[in-house]
Design an enzyme around this catalytic site. Structure first.
Site, mmCIF file in Angstrom:
data_model
loop_
_atom_site.group_PDB
_atom_site.id
_atom_site.type_symbol
_atom_site.label_atom_id
_atom_site.label_comp_id
_atom_site.label_asym_id
_atom_site.label_seq_id
_atom_site.Cartn_x
_atom_site.Cartn_y
_atom_site.Cartn_z
ATOM 1 C CG HIS A 85 -4.988 -2.832 4.562
ATOM 2 N ND1 HIS A 85 -6.258 -3.319 4.744
ATOM 3 C CD2 HIS A 85 -4.278 -3.189 5.659
ATOM 4 C CE1 HIS A 85 -6.315 -3.934 5.918
ATOM 5 N NE2 HIS A 85 -5.123 -3.857 6.493
ATOM 6 C CD GLU A 150 -2.021 -6.836 6.783
ATOM 7 O OE1 GLU A 150 -2.042 -6.701 8.000
ATOM 8 O OE2 GLU A 150 -2.591 -6.060 6.010
HETATM 9 P P1 PGA Z 1 -5.584 -6.767 12.678
HETATM 10 O O1 PGA Z 1 -5.401 -5.947 11.322
HETATM 11 O O2 PGA Z 1 -4.275 -6.715 13.411
HETATM 12 O O3 PGA Z 1 -6.687 -6.072 13.398
HETATM 13 O O4 PGA Z 1 -5.928 -8.179 12.283
HETATM 14 C C1 PGA Z 1 -4.212 -5.994 10.592
HETATM 15 C C2 PGA Z 1 -4.320 -5.113 9.396
HETATM 16 O O5 PGA Z 1 -5.431 -4.963 8.870
HETATM 17 O O6 PGA Z 1 -3.326 -4.542 8.934
#
Ligand code: PGA
Length: 220
Positions: A85, A150
């Protein structure tokens, strides 16, 4: 169609009682595969959701004070583990090499790794995706692997990525790893989830996953 919806509680909530409250609310029948990733002390299996973890260490056992391995997480019921992540990469200094070790150990220990990738502001998206996939998946059997795209600007900011950008990244990842299931994460909420689910294999939800009404709307 059945999609994968992963809740990343991050370092929330603060008590076991609050965590149990969320598990209870989310333990419902839905057409999707719902994976809940609470902090380690609150890991608890449910009937209708699948248990996941937010991280694991890059070794299986030994003198690594404070570390938790994928084998232990498997033993307490985790079936998925988030690996790489962006918060782990940036706050904890995890490199693609470390992330690759973790992915391999998850597979060895029979837990599904969810490899998280994504570019920072100012970085070239396609280059970062290609590099993080190449290094993170080095010597990895990719059948059934899950990739969460992401982009960092979208994480926790309320600035969701445009749909056409999500589709572009999805297609690029599929081109490189055809066997992968590709999820999107970054400011997903009950208003944008449906549209994103139409163009991906699932979503990774951070902030909205600890807001009961919001997350229930997303998974229903
Ligand atoms: P968020 O985070 O939905 O708060 O943007 C997503 C993540 O960090 O996996």
């Amino acid at each position: 169609m059945k999609k994968i919806i992963i809740a990343n509680f991050k370092m929330n909530p603060l008590t076991k009682k609050e965590a149990k409250n969320l598990f209870k609310a989310y333990d419902i029948k839905t057409k999707h595969t719902v994976v809940l990733c609470p902090p380690f002390p609150f890991l608890e299996k449910g009937k209708n959701y699948i248990l996941g973890a937010q991280n694991c260490f890059c070794r299986t056992e030994g003198p690594y004070t404070g570390a938790v391995s994928s084998k232990m997480l498997k033993d307490v019921g985790c079936e998925y583990i988030l690996v790489g992540h962006s918060e782990r990469r940036h706050i904890f200094g995890e490199t693609d090499k470390i992330i690759n070790h973790k992915v391999k150990l998850c597979i060895k220990n029979k837990v599904k790794p969810v490899l998280c990738i994504g570019e920072n502001v100012g970085e070239k998206k396609s280059e970062v995706i290609k590099r993080q996939l190449k290094e993170g998946l080095k010597d990895v059997e990719t059948k059934g692997i899950i990739i969460a795209y992401e982009p960092i600007f979208a994480i926790g900011t309320g600035k969701v990525c445009e749909i056409k950008e999500i589709i572009e990244s999805y297609n690029l990842i599929k081109k490189i790893v055809p066997d992968a299931k590709v999820l999107y994460g970054g400011s997903v909420n009950s208003l944008n989830a449906k549209e994103i689910l139409k163009v991906t294999d699932g979503i990774l939800v951070g902030g909205a996953s600890i807001k009961k009404e919001e997350f229930l709307k997303i998974i229903k």
